[in-house]
Design a protein around this motif. Structure first.
Motif, PDB file in Angstrom:
ATOM      1  N   TYR A  35      83.971   3.125  -8.054  1.00  0.00           N
ATOM      2  CA  TYR A  35      84.435   1.779  -8.418  1.00  0.00           C
ATOM      3  C   TYR A  35      85.278   1.185  -7.287  1.00  0.00           C
ATOM      4  O   TYR A  35      85.214  -0.003  -7.013  1.00  0.00           O
ATOM      5  CB  TYR A  35      85.245   1.825  -9.717  1.00  0.00           C
ATOM      6  CG  TYR A  35      84.397   2.167 -10.922  1.00  0.00           C
ATOM      7  CD1 TYR A  35      83.666   1.196 -11.593  1.00  0.00           C
ATOM      8  CD2 TYR A  35      84.305   3.482 -11.381  1.00  0.00           C
ATOM      9  CE1 TYR A  35      82.874   1.510 -12.696  1.00  0.00           C
ATOM     10  CE2 TYR A  35      83.521   3.812 -12.476  1.00  0.00           C
ATOM     11  CZ  TYR A  35      82.797   2.821 -13.129  1.00  0.00           C
ATOM     12  OH  TYR A  35      82.018   3.139 -14.207  1.00  0.00           O
ATOM     13  N   ARG A  37      84.843   1.640  -4.153  1.00  0.00           N
ATOM     14  CA  ARG A  37      83.926   1.137  -3.127  1.00  0.00           C
ATOM     15  C   ARG A  37      83.351  -0.218  -3.533  1.00  0.00           C
ATOM     16  O   ARG A  37      83.161  -1.089  -2.703  1.00  0.00           O
ATOM     17  CB  ARG A  37      82.821   2.151  -2.840  1.00  0.00           C
ATOM     18  CG  ARG A  37      83.279   3.222  -1.847  1.00  0.00           C
ATOM     19  CD  ARG A  37      82.133   4.044  -1.321  1.00  0.00           C
ATOM     20  NE  ARG A  37      81.712   5.055  -2.260  1.00  0.00           N
ATOM     21  CZ  ARG A  37      82.329   6.219  -2.428  1.00  0.00           C
ATOM     22  NH1 ARG A  37      83.410   6.512  -1.733  1.00  0.00           N
ATOM     23  NH2 ARG A  37      81.884   7.111  -3.302  1.00  0.00           N
ATOM     24  N   LYS A  38      83.089  -0.362  -4.850  1.00  0.00           N
ATOM     25  CA  LYS A  38      82.580  -1.656  -5.337  1.00  0.00           C
ATOM     26  C   LYS A  38      83.606  -2.758  -5.102  1.00  0.00           C
ATOM     27  O   LYS A  38      83.252  -3.885  -4.775  1.00  0.00           O
ATOM     28  CB  LYS A  38      82.263  -1.570  -6.838  1.00  0.00           C
ATOM     29  CG  LYS A  38      81.005  -0.795  -7.161  1.00  0.00           C
ATOM     30  CD  LYS A  38      80.744  -0.816  -8.663  1.00  0.00           C
ATOM     31  CE  LYS A  38      79.553   0.061  -9.018  1.00  0.00           C
ATOM     32  NZ  LYS A  38      79.426   0.245 -10.466  1.00  0.00           N
ATOM     33  N   GLU A  41      83.421  -3.951  -1.554  1.00  0.00           N
ATOM     34  CA  GLU A  41      82.117  -4.430  -1.067  1.00  0.00           C
ATOM     35  C   GLU A  41      82.220  -5.835  -0.499  1.00  0.00           C
ATOM     36  O   GLU A  41      82.897  -6.698  -1.047  1.00  0.00           O
ATOM     37  CB  GLU A  41      81.085  -4.411  -2.207  1.00  0.00           C
ATOM     38  CG  GLU A  41      80.263  -3.154  -2.236  1.00  0.00           C
ATOM     39  CD  GLU A  41      79.407  -3.065  -3.499  1.00  0.00           C
ATOM     40  OE1 GLU A  41      79.169  -4.108  -4.142  1.00  0.00           O
ATOM     41  OE2 GLU A  41      78.993  -1.944  -3.840  1.00  0.00           O
ATOM     42  N   SER A  44      82.948  -9.379  -2.290  1.00  0.00           N
ATOM     43  CA  SER A  44      83.578  -9.265  -3.612  1.00  0.00           C
ATOM     44  C   SER A  44      84.983  -9.875  -3.555  1.00  0.00           C
ATOM     45  O   SER A  44      85.570 -10.005  -2.483  1.00  0.00           O
ATOM     46  CB  SER A  44      83.672  -7.799  -4.032  1.00  0.00           C
ATOM     47  OG  SER A  44      84.641  -7.135  -3.232  1.00  0.00           O
ATOM     48  N   TYR A  47      87.378  -7.647  -1.744  1.00  0.00           N
ATOM     49  CA  TYR A  47      87.136  -7.632  -0.291  1.00  0.00           C
ATOM     50  C   TYR A  47      87.974  -8.723   0.389  1.00  0.00           C
ATOM     51  O   TYR A  47      88.667  -8.473   1.368  1.00  0.00           O
ATOM     52  CB  TYR A  47      85.634  -7.859  -0.064  1.00  0.00           C
ATOM     53  CG  TYR A  47      85.191  -8.154   1.352  1.00  0.00           C
ATOM     54  CD1 TYR A  47      84.881  -7.124   2.234  1.00  0.00           C
ATOM     55  CD2 TYR A  47      85.043  -9.471   1.803  1.00  0.00           C
ATOM     56  CE1 TYR A  47      84.438  -7.385   3.518  1.00  0.00           C
ATOM     57  CE2 TYR A  47      84.599  -9.739   3.081  1.00  0.00           C
ATOM     58  CZ  TYR A  47      84.300  -8.698   3.945  1.00  0.00           C
ATOM     59  OH  TYR A  47      83.872  -8.967   5.219  1.00  0.00           O
ATOM     60  N   MET A  95      86.584  -2.406 -14.569  1.00  0.00           N
ATOM     61  CA  MET A  95      85.181  -1.976 -14.536  1.00  0.00           C
ATOM     62  C   MET A  95      84.986  -0.617 -15.220  1.00  0.00           C
ATOM     63  O   MET A  95      84.046  -0.410 -15.974  1.00  0.00           O
ATOM     64  CB  MET A  95      84.680  -1.891 -13.084  1.00  0.00           C
ATOM     65  CG  MET A  95      84.537  -3.240 -12.418  1.00  0.00           C
ATOM     66  SD  MET A  95      83.687  -3.128 -10.817  1.00  0.00           S
ATOM     67  CE  MET A  95      84.953  -2.508  -9.741  1.00  0.00           C
TER      68      MET A  95
END
Length: 199
Positions: A35, A37-38, A41, A44, A47, A95
């Motif tokens: 999660y 890493r998401k 991304e 995002s 990010y 998430m």
């Protein structure tokens, strides 16, 4: 009634090995690092917030967040680490919780969270498990696995709650100072208890 099990450990303690094995036995393991890493991304919301906080120096040539570059900043400075956590943790939690609530309807769910105790997430679990190794073994494995210097390895280990403390706060401990077969035997025993509702 299915349970939510918090699984934690330290860097190079063998938590990922334990997670993978639990998953092979048919249980859902939600990995906080996936999660995380998401959240980083490209494109995002996380990010953009991270770049705003740490500058363009943490980007690689393709505009992705260079995780080792960011790691060098946060592992050596508690304030910088806190800054990153304040951005990423609420999003990771959101998430993960959505997925957990879905999967726990069908079976026991494991939450693989390195900072389980540090962030008070153990309170959301029915039981907690720590994958434990001695600090000597942790240091040795980390240097070998990541090719780090002794100083870098010590900084990474020092940035986390000591495994001895996690061990004392856990409902169950998987001792990973032996070989994989020994670790898997301890996990099998735990999963059997879980299935038989002896937890």
């Amino acid at each position: 009634m299915y349970k939510v099990i918090g699984l934690t450990g330290g860097i190079a303690s063998g938590k990922s090995t334990a997670s993978a094995y639990i998953e092979e036995q048919g249980f859902k393991v939600l990995d906080a690092d996936v999660y995380a890493r998401k959240v980083t991304e490209k494109g995002s919301p996380g990010y953009h917030k991270i770049i705003e906080a740490f500058g363009n120096g943490i980007l690689d040539d393709d505009g992705n967040i260079d995780r080792p570059a960011l790691g060098r900043i946060i592992f050596n400075d508690p304030d910088e680490r806190q800054k990153l956590n304040d951005i990423s943790h609420p999003e990771i939690r959101r998430m993960m919780n959505a997925d957990r609530d879905e999967y726990v309807k069908e079976n026991h769910v494991f939450l693989d969270i390195p900072l389980l105790f540090e962030n008070g997430l153990d309170k959301q679990c029915d039981a907690t498990v720590t994958v434990y190794v001695t600090e000597e073994n942790q240091m040795e494995r980390l240097i070998e696995r990541n090719g780090l210097t002794k100083e870098d390895a010590a900084a990474r280990i020092g940035s986390q709650m000591p495994l001895s403390e996690k061990k004392s706060r856990s409902d169950r401990v998987f001792d990973n100072n032996g070989d994989k077969a020994d670790l898997f035997r301890q996990i099998d025993e735990f999963l059997k208890e879980l299935q038989n509702d002896e937890m």
